[in-house]
Design a protein around this motif. Structure first.
Motif, PDB file in Angstrom:
ATOM      1  N   ARG A 311      42.628 -23.680 -29.652  1.00 26.89           N
ATOM      2  CA  ARG A 311      41.541 -23.003 -28.937  1.00 26.89           C
ATOM      3  C   ARG A 311      40.537 -22.497 -29.963  1.00 26.89           C
ATOM      4  O   ARG A 311      40.907 -21.827 -30.929  1.00 26.89           O
ATOM      5  CB  ARG A 311      42.066 -21.840 -28.092  1.00 26.89           C
ATOM      6  CG  ARG A 311      40.953 -21.092 -27.350  1.00 26.89           C
ATOM      7  CD  ARG A 311      41.498 -19.939 -26.528  1.00 26.89           C
ATOM      8  NE  ARG A 311      42.333 -20.418 -25.446  1.00 26.89           N
ATOM      9  CZ  ARG A 311      43.567 -20.007 -25.204  1.00 26.89           C
ATOM     10  NH1 ARG A 311      44.140 -19.108 -26.013  1.00 26.89           N
ATOM     11  NH2 ARG A 311      44.258 -20.477 -24.184  1.00 26.89           N
ATOM     12  N   VAL A 312      39.272 -22.829 -29.747  1.00 29.67           N
ATOM     13  CA  VAL A 312      38.197 -22.413 -30.640  1.00 29.67           C
ATOM     14  C   VAL A 312      37.412 -21.320 -29.938  1.00 29.67           C
ATOM     15  O   VAL A 312      36.910 -21.518 -28.826  1.00 29.67           O
ATOM     16  CB  VAL A 312      37.273 -23.597 -30.988  1.00 29.67           C
ATOM     17  CG1 VAL A 312      36.246 -23.190 -32.046  1.00 29.67           C
ATOM     18  CG2 VAL A 312      38.086 -24.799 -31.467  1.00 29.67           C
ATOM     19  N   VAL A 313      37.317 -20.145 -30.580  1.00 31.41           N
ATOM     20  CA  VAL A 313      36.709 -18.979 -29.954  1.00 31.41           C
ATOM     21  C   VAL A 313      35.446 -18.595 -30.721  1.00 31.41           C
ATOM     22  O   VAL A 313      35.465 -18.461 -31.948  1.00 31.41           O
ATOM     23  CB  VAL A 313      37.692 -17.791 -29.920  1.00 31.41           C
ATOM     24  CG1 VAL A 313      37.078 -16.613 -29.174  1.00 31.41           C
ATOM     25  CG2 VAL A 313      39.011 -18.208 -29.262  1.00 31.41           C
ATOM     26  N   GLY A 319      29.806 -15.992 -21.722  1.00 28.18           N
ATOM     27  CA  GLY A 319      29.335 -17.345 -21.440  1.00 28.18           C
ATOM     28  C   GLY A 319      30.490 -18.273 -21.143  1.00 28.18           C
ATOM     29  O   GLY A 319      31.595 -18.121 -21.686  1.00 28.18           O
ATOM     30  N   GLY A 320      30.232 -19.274 -20.283  1.00 29.54           N
ATOM     31  CA  GLY A 320      31.285 -20.171 -19.848  1.00 29.54           C
ATOM     32  C   GLY A 320      31.847 -21.037 -20.950  1.00 29.54           C
ATOM     33  O   GLY A 320      32.972 -21.535 -20.842  1.00 29.54           O
ATOM     34  N   TYR A 321      31.098 -21.240 -22.023  1.00 30.01           N
ATOM     35  CA  TYR A 321      31.558 -22.119 -23.092  1.00 30.01           C
ATOM     36  C   TYR A 321      31.722 -21.371 -24.414  1.00 30.01           C
ATOM     37  O   TYR A 321      31.569 -21.960 -25.480  1.00 30.01           O
ATOM     38  CB  TYR A 321      30.592 -23.286 -23.259  1.00 30.01           C
ATOM     39  CG  TYR A 321      30.609 -24.236 -22.082  1.00 30.01           C
ATOM     40  CD1 TYR A 321      31.640 -25.165 -21.933  1.00 30.01           C
ATOM     41  CD2 TYR A 321      29.619 -24.196 -21.101  1.00 30.01           C
ATOM     42  CE1 TYR A 321      31.671 -26.035 -20.857  1.00 30.01           C
ATOM     43  CE2 TYR A 321      29.644 -25.061 -20.025  1.00 30.01           C
ATOM     44  CZ  TYR A 321      30.670 -25.976 -19.897  1.00 30.01           C
ATOM     45  OH  TYR A 321      30.699 -26.835 -18.833  1.00 30.01           O
ATOM     46  N   ARG A 322      32.037 -20.075 -24.340  1.00 29.69           N
ATOM     47  CA  ARG A 322      32.279 -19.342 -25.578  1.00 29.69           C
ATOM     48  C   ARG A 322      33.641 -19.708 -26.185  1.00 29.69           C
ATOM     49  O   ARG A 322      33.932 -19.364 -27.316  1.00 29.69           O
ATOM     50  CB  ARG A 322      32.197 -17.829 -25.363  1.00 29.69           C
ATOM     51  CG  ARG A 322      33.279 -17.247 -24.454  1.00 29.69           C
ATOM     52  CD  ARG A 322      33.178 -15.736 -24.391  1.00 29.69           C
ATOM     53  NE  ARG A 322      33.451 -15.134 -25.686  1.00 29.69           N
ATOM     54  CZ  ARG A 322      34.644 -14.745 -26.101  1.00 29.69           C
ATOM     55  NH1 ARG A 322      35.702 -14.930 -25.331  1.00 29.69           N
ATOM     56  NH2 ARG A 322      34.796 -14.198 -27.288  1.00 29.69           N
ATOM     57  N   MET A 323      34.456 -20.424 -25.410  1.00 32.27           N
ATOM     58  CA  MET A 323      35.730 -20.937 -25.900  1.00 32.27           C
ATOM     59  C   MET A 323      35.853 -22.408 -25.517  1.00 32.27           C
ATOM     60  O   MET A 323      35.329 -22.829 -24.478  1.00 32.27           O
ATOM     61  CB  MET A 323      36.906 -20.181 -25.292  1.00 32.27           C
ATOM     62  CG  MET A 323      37.175 -18.827 -25.881  1.00 32.27           C
ATOM     63  SD  MET A 323      38.733 -18.163 -25.277  1.00 32.27           S
ATOM     64  CE  MET A 323      38.183 -17.336 -23.807  1.00 32.27           C
ATOM     65  N   SER A 324      36.504 -23.181 -26.355  1.00 35.24           N
ATOM     66  CA  SER A 324      36.823 -24.556 -26.007  1.00 35.24           C
ATOM     67  C   SER A 324      38.205 -24.880 -26.562  1.00 35.24           C
ATOM     68  O   SER A 324      38.678 -24.231 -27.499  1.00 35.24           O
ATOM     69  CB  SER A 324      35.780 -25.528 -26.569  1.00 35.24           C
ATOM     70  OG  SER A 324      35.840 -25.579 -27.988  1.00 35.24           O
ATOM     71  N   GLN A 367      31.163 -28.252 -28.679  1.00 36.09           N
ATOM     72  CA  GLN A 367      31.018 -28.141 -30.137  1.00 36.09           C
ATOM     73  C   GLN A 367      30.679 -26.676 -30.452  1.00 36.09           C
ATOM     74  O   GLN A 367      29.545 -26.331 -30.776  1.00 36.09           O
ATOM     75  CB  GLN A 367      29.926 -29.088 -30.655  1.00 36.09           C
ATOM     76  CG  GLN A 367      30.075 -30.536 -30.189  1.00 36.09           C
ATOM     77  CD  GLN A 367      31.124 -31.308 -30.973  1.00 36.09           C
ATOM     78  OE1 GLN A 367      32.144 -30.772 -31.384  1.00 36.09           O
ATOM     79  NE2 GLN A 367      30.874 -32.588 -31.187  1.00 36.09           N
ATOM     80  N   THR A 368      31.671 -25.824 -30.330  1.00 33.98           N
ATOM     81  CA  THR A 368      31.501 -24.380 -30.312  1.00 33.98           C
ATOM     82  C   THR A 368      30.761 -23.859 -31.548  1.00 33.98           C
ATOM     83  O   THR A 368      31.089 -24.217 -32.670  1.00 33.98           O
ATOM     84  CB  THR A 368      32.877 -23.695 -30.200  1.00 33.98           C
ATOM     85  OG1 THR A 368      33.583 -24.284 -29.106  1.00 33.98           O
ATOM     86  CG2 THR A 368      32.738 -22.203 -29.981  1.00 33.98           C
ATOM     87  N   LYS A 369      29.779 -22.995 -31.290  1.00 39.73           N
ATOM     88  CA  LYS A 369      29.003 -22.386 -32.374  1.00 39.73           C
ATOM     89  C   LYS A 369      29.500 -20.962 -32.637  1.00 39.73           C
ATOM     90  O   LYS A 369      30.182 -20.367 -31.813  1.00 39.73           O
ATOM     91  CB  LYS A 369      27.516 -22.363 -32.007  1.00 39.73           C
ATOM     92  CG  LYS A 369      26.929 -23.756 -31.813  1.00 39.73           C
ATOM     93  CD  LYS A 369      25.414 -23.757 -31.727  1.00 39.73           C
ATOM     94  CE  LYS A 369      24.889 -23.265 -30.419  1.00 39.73           C
ATOM     95  NZ  LYS A 369      23.428 -23.476 -30.288  1.00 39.73           N
ATOM     96  N   TRP A 370      29.139 -20.442 -33.814  1.00 42.12           N
ATOM     97  CA  TRP A 370      29.467 -19.076 -34.239  1.00 42.12           C
ATOM     98  C   TRP A 370      30.991 -18.841 -34.144  1.00 42.12           C
ATOM     99  O   TRP A 370      31.469 -17.860 -33.588  1.00 42.12           O
ATOM    100  CB  TRP A 370      28.721 -18.045 -33.393  1.00 42.12           C
ATOM    101  CG  TRP A 370      27.271 -18.346 -33.245  1.00 42.12           C
ATOM    102  CD1 TRP A 370      26.330 -18.302 -34.219  1.00 42.12           C
ATOM    103  CD2 TRP A 370      26.605 -18.773 -32.027  1.00 42.12           C
ATOM    104  NE1 TRP A 370      25.098 -18.676 -33.710  1.00 42.12           N
ATOM    105  CE2 TRP A 370      25.250 -18.981 -32.364  1.00 42.12           C
ATOM    106  CE3 TRP A 370      27.021 -19.001 -30.728  1.00 42.12           C
ATOM    107  CZ2 TRP A 370      24.298 -19.397 -31.431  1.00 42.12           C
ATOM    108  CZ3 TRP A 370      26.089 -19.419 -29.806  1.00 42.12           C
ATOM    109  CH2 TRP A 370      24.761 -19.605 -30.162  1.00 42.12           C
TER     110      TRP A 370
END
Length: 378
Positions: A311-313, A319-324, A367-370
């Motif tokens: 899990r990438v946080v 936001g709905g995509y703050r995690m993937s 492609q999670t940022k920050w």
């Protein structure tokens, strides 16, 4: 006084089954491509549990191709759908409205098909511009209506199969010896519709097919415009990410052997450079050079199992995509990086400074940022 309902009379040419079938030859494949590639996009963004660990990470350009085709075929369907509706709309006023069970099934399939197709094309087009003037969540509703449209289309084709078969060839049965009175007009109409399809495709497909980017006149994105020569959908300010300094940044890797790294410690690890496209669901895509640490190396250091999910946080507060989440095929791919640099430069804040995920074959929203945390999942 007796009220008498008189249905309207349509005397214009080309509102006929032959013209409708001719346009349907193009509209059907456009819808089929759009539906198939839409399924790919949906399952990549929201994989069911049984599929998450088997999704392939290669080819690295796979999602760029399928999503580019999805948006291009959807945009091409706009003039085709309008032409199809113009051709068949007199039948909406057919009287009496129901003549038999078969006729009722046909009218029901047409009502569902028209309403659903217009909804799918309109909402998909607005999604490319990131404009959502409705109260519902776009992705699940767009996905559900796609199945409704597909079912209605199959029912419609089954009901109309004899008529479609009769008008599929250039000459209908029994008319091979006689010229068609409306043939020249029909050919002119089809040429105009084909020209409209070509025009909207050429002026929008450059957002994903970069050799045509100079013709990208109608698409909402240019693939070469944005910070560091790459577009962004969500800026740091829009995501609510404040100024993140290198001194205060920490990456937490949570696994059997958890640890924390500063930005300087991340930079001191072996760095790799890869060229990967970033492709967004709105249809734009562009390739770039990314430099950073392989996620596989970070996971090995944390003692992660080779088949573990990750899990990438993000440091993004909401936001709905703050995690993937990534299955092991993505997490262990040598092209998957926790990127620190873009095109040879330190990441711009809008591209995810200090660190962001970049992986092959993934939708841009994943492609999670920050990135602030990597969690090894059992």
């Amino acid at each position: 006084m007796k009220l008498r309902v008189t249905p309207p009379v349509f005397r214009g040419a080309l509102h006929d089954p032959r013209t409708a079938t001719s346009i349907g030859r193009w509209l059907g494949p456009a819808f089929a491509v759009c539906f198939a590639t839409g399924l790919v996009s949906h399952f990549l963004q929201h994989p069911p549990d049984w599929l998450a660990d088997t999704l392939p990470s290669r080819p690295s350009w796979g999602y760029r191709l399928t999503q580019g085709l999805h948006v291009a075929s959807g945009i091409a369907a706009v003039p085709l759908l309008l032409a199809k509706l113009w051709t068949v709309y007199p039948r909406l006023f057919a009287w009496p409205p129901l003549r038999s069970p078969r006729h009722g099934a046909e009218r029901l399939s047409v009502a569902l098909l028209v309403a659903g197709a217009v909804f799918e094309v309109a909402t998909g087009l607005l999604n490319t511009a990131q404009w959502y003037p409705w109260p519902f969540s776009f992705v699940p509703v767009h996905y559900a209506v796609a199945w409704l449209v597909t079912g209605a289309l199959l029912l419609h084709l089954a009901v109309k199969a004899p008529q479609i078969r009769a008008h599929w060839s250039r000459r209908s049965p029994g008319t091979s010896a006689l010229p068609e009175r409306d043939g020249p007009d029909r050919r002119s109409l089809l040429a105009a519709v084909g020209a409209a399809v070509g025009a909207v495709t050429l002026t929008t497909v450059g957002q994903s097919f970069t050799p045509l980017k100079d013709l990208d006149l109608l698409a909402p994105r240019r693939p070469d415009r944005g910070p560091q020569g790459l577009p962004v959908n969500r800026t740091a300010a829009a995501a609510g990410v404040g100024r993140i300094t290198g001194e205060e940044y920490r990456l937490v890797v949570d696994g059997p052997r958890p640890y924390t790294l500063t930005l300087e410690e991340l930079r001191a690890l072996p760095q790799y450079e890869v060229e990967l496209p970033i492709a967004c669901v709105e249809g734009w895509s562009a390739s770039a050079r990314w430099t950073g640490v392989r996620t596989a190396d970070l996971l090995d250091r944390a003692g992660a199992h080779p088949h573990a999910r990750v899990r990438v946080v993000s440091l993004q507060p909401r936001g709905g995509y703050r995690m993937s989440e990534m299955g092991h095929t993505y997490a262990r791919d040598p092209l998957t990086l926790l990127a620190l640099r873009l095109n040879g430069e330190e990441l711009h804040p809008d591209h995810g400074y200090p660190a962001r995920l970049i992986a092959p074959g993934r939708p841009g929203v994943l492609q999670t940022k920050w990135v602030g945390r990597l969690e090894v999942l059992a």
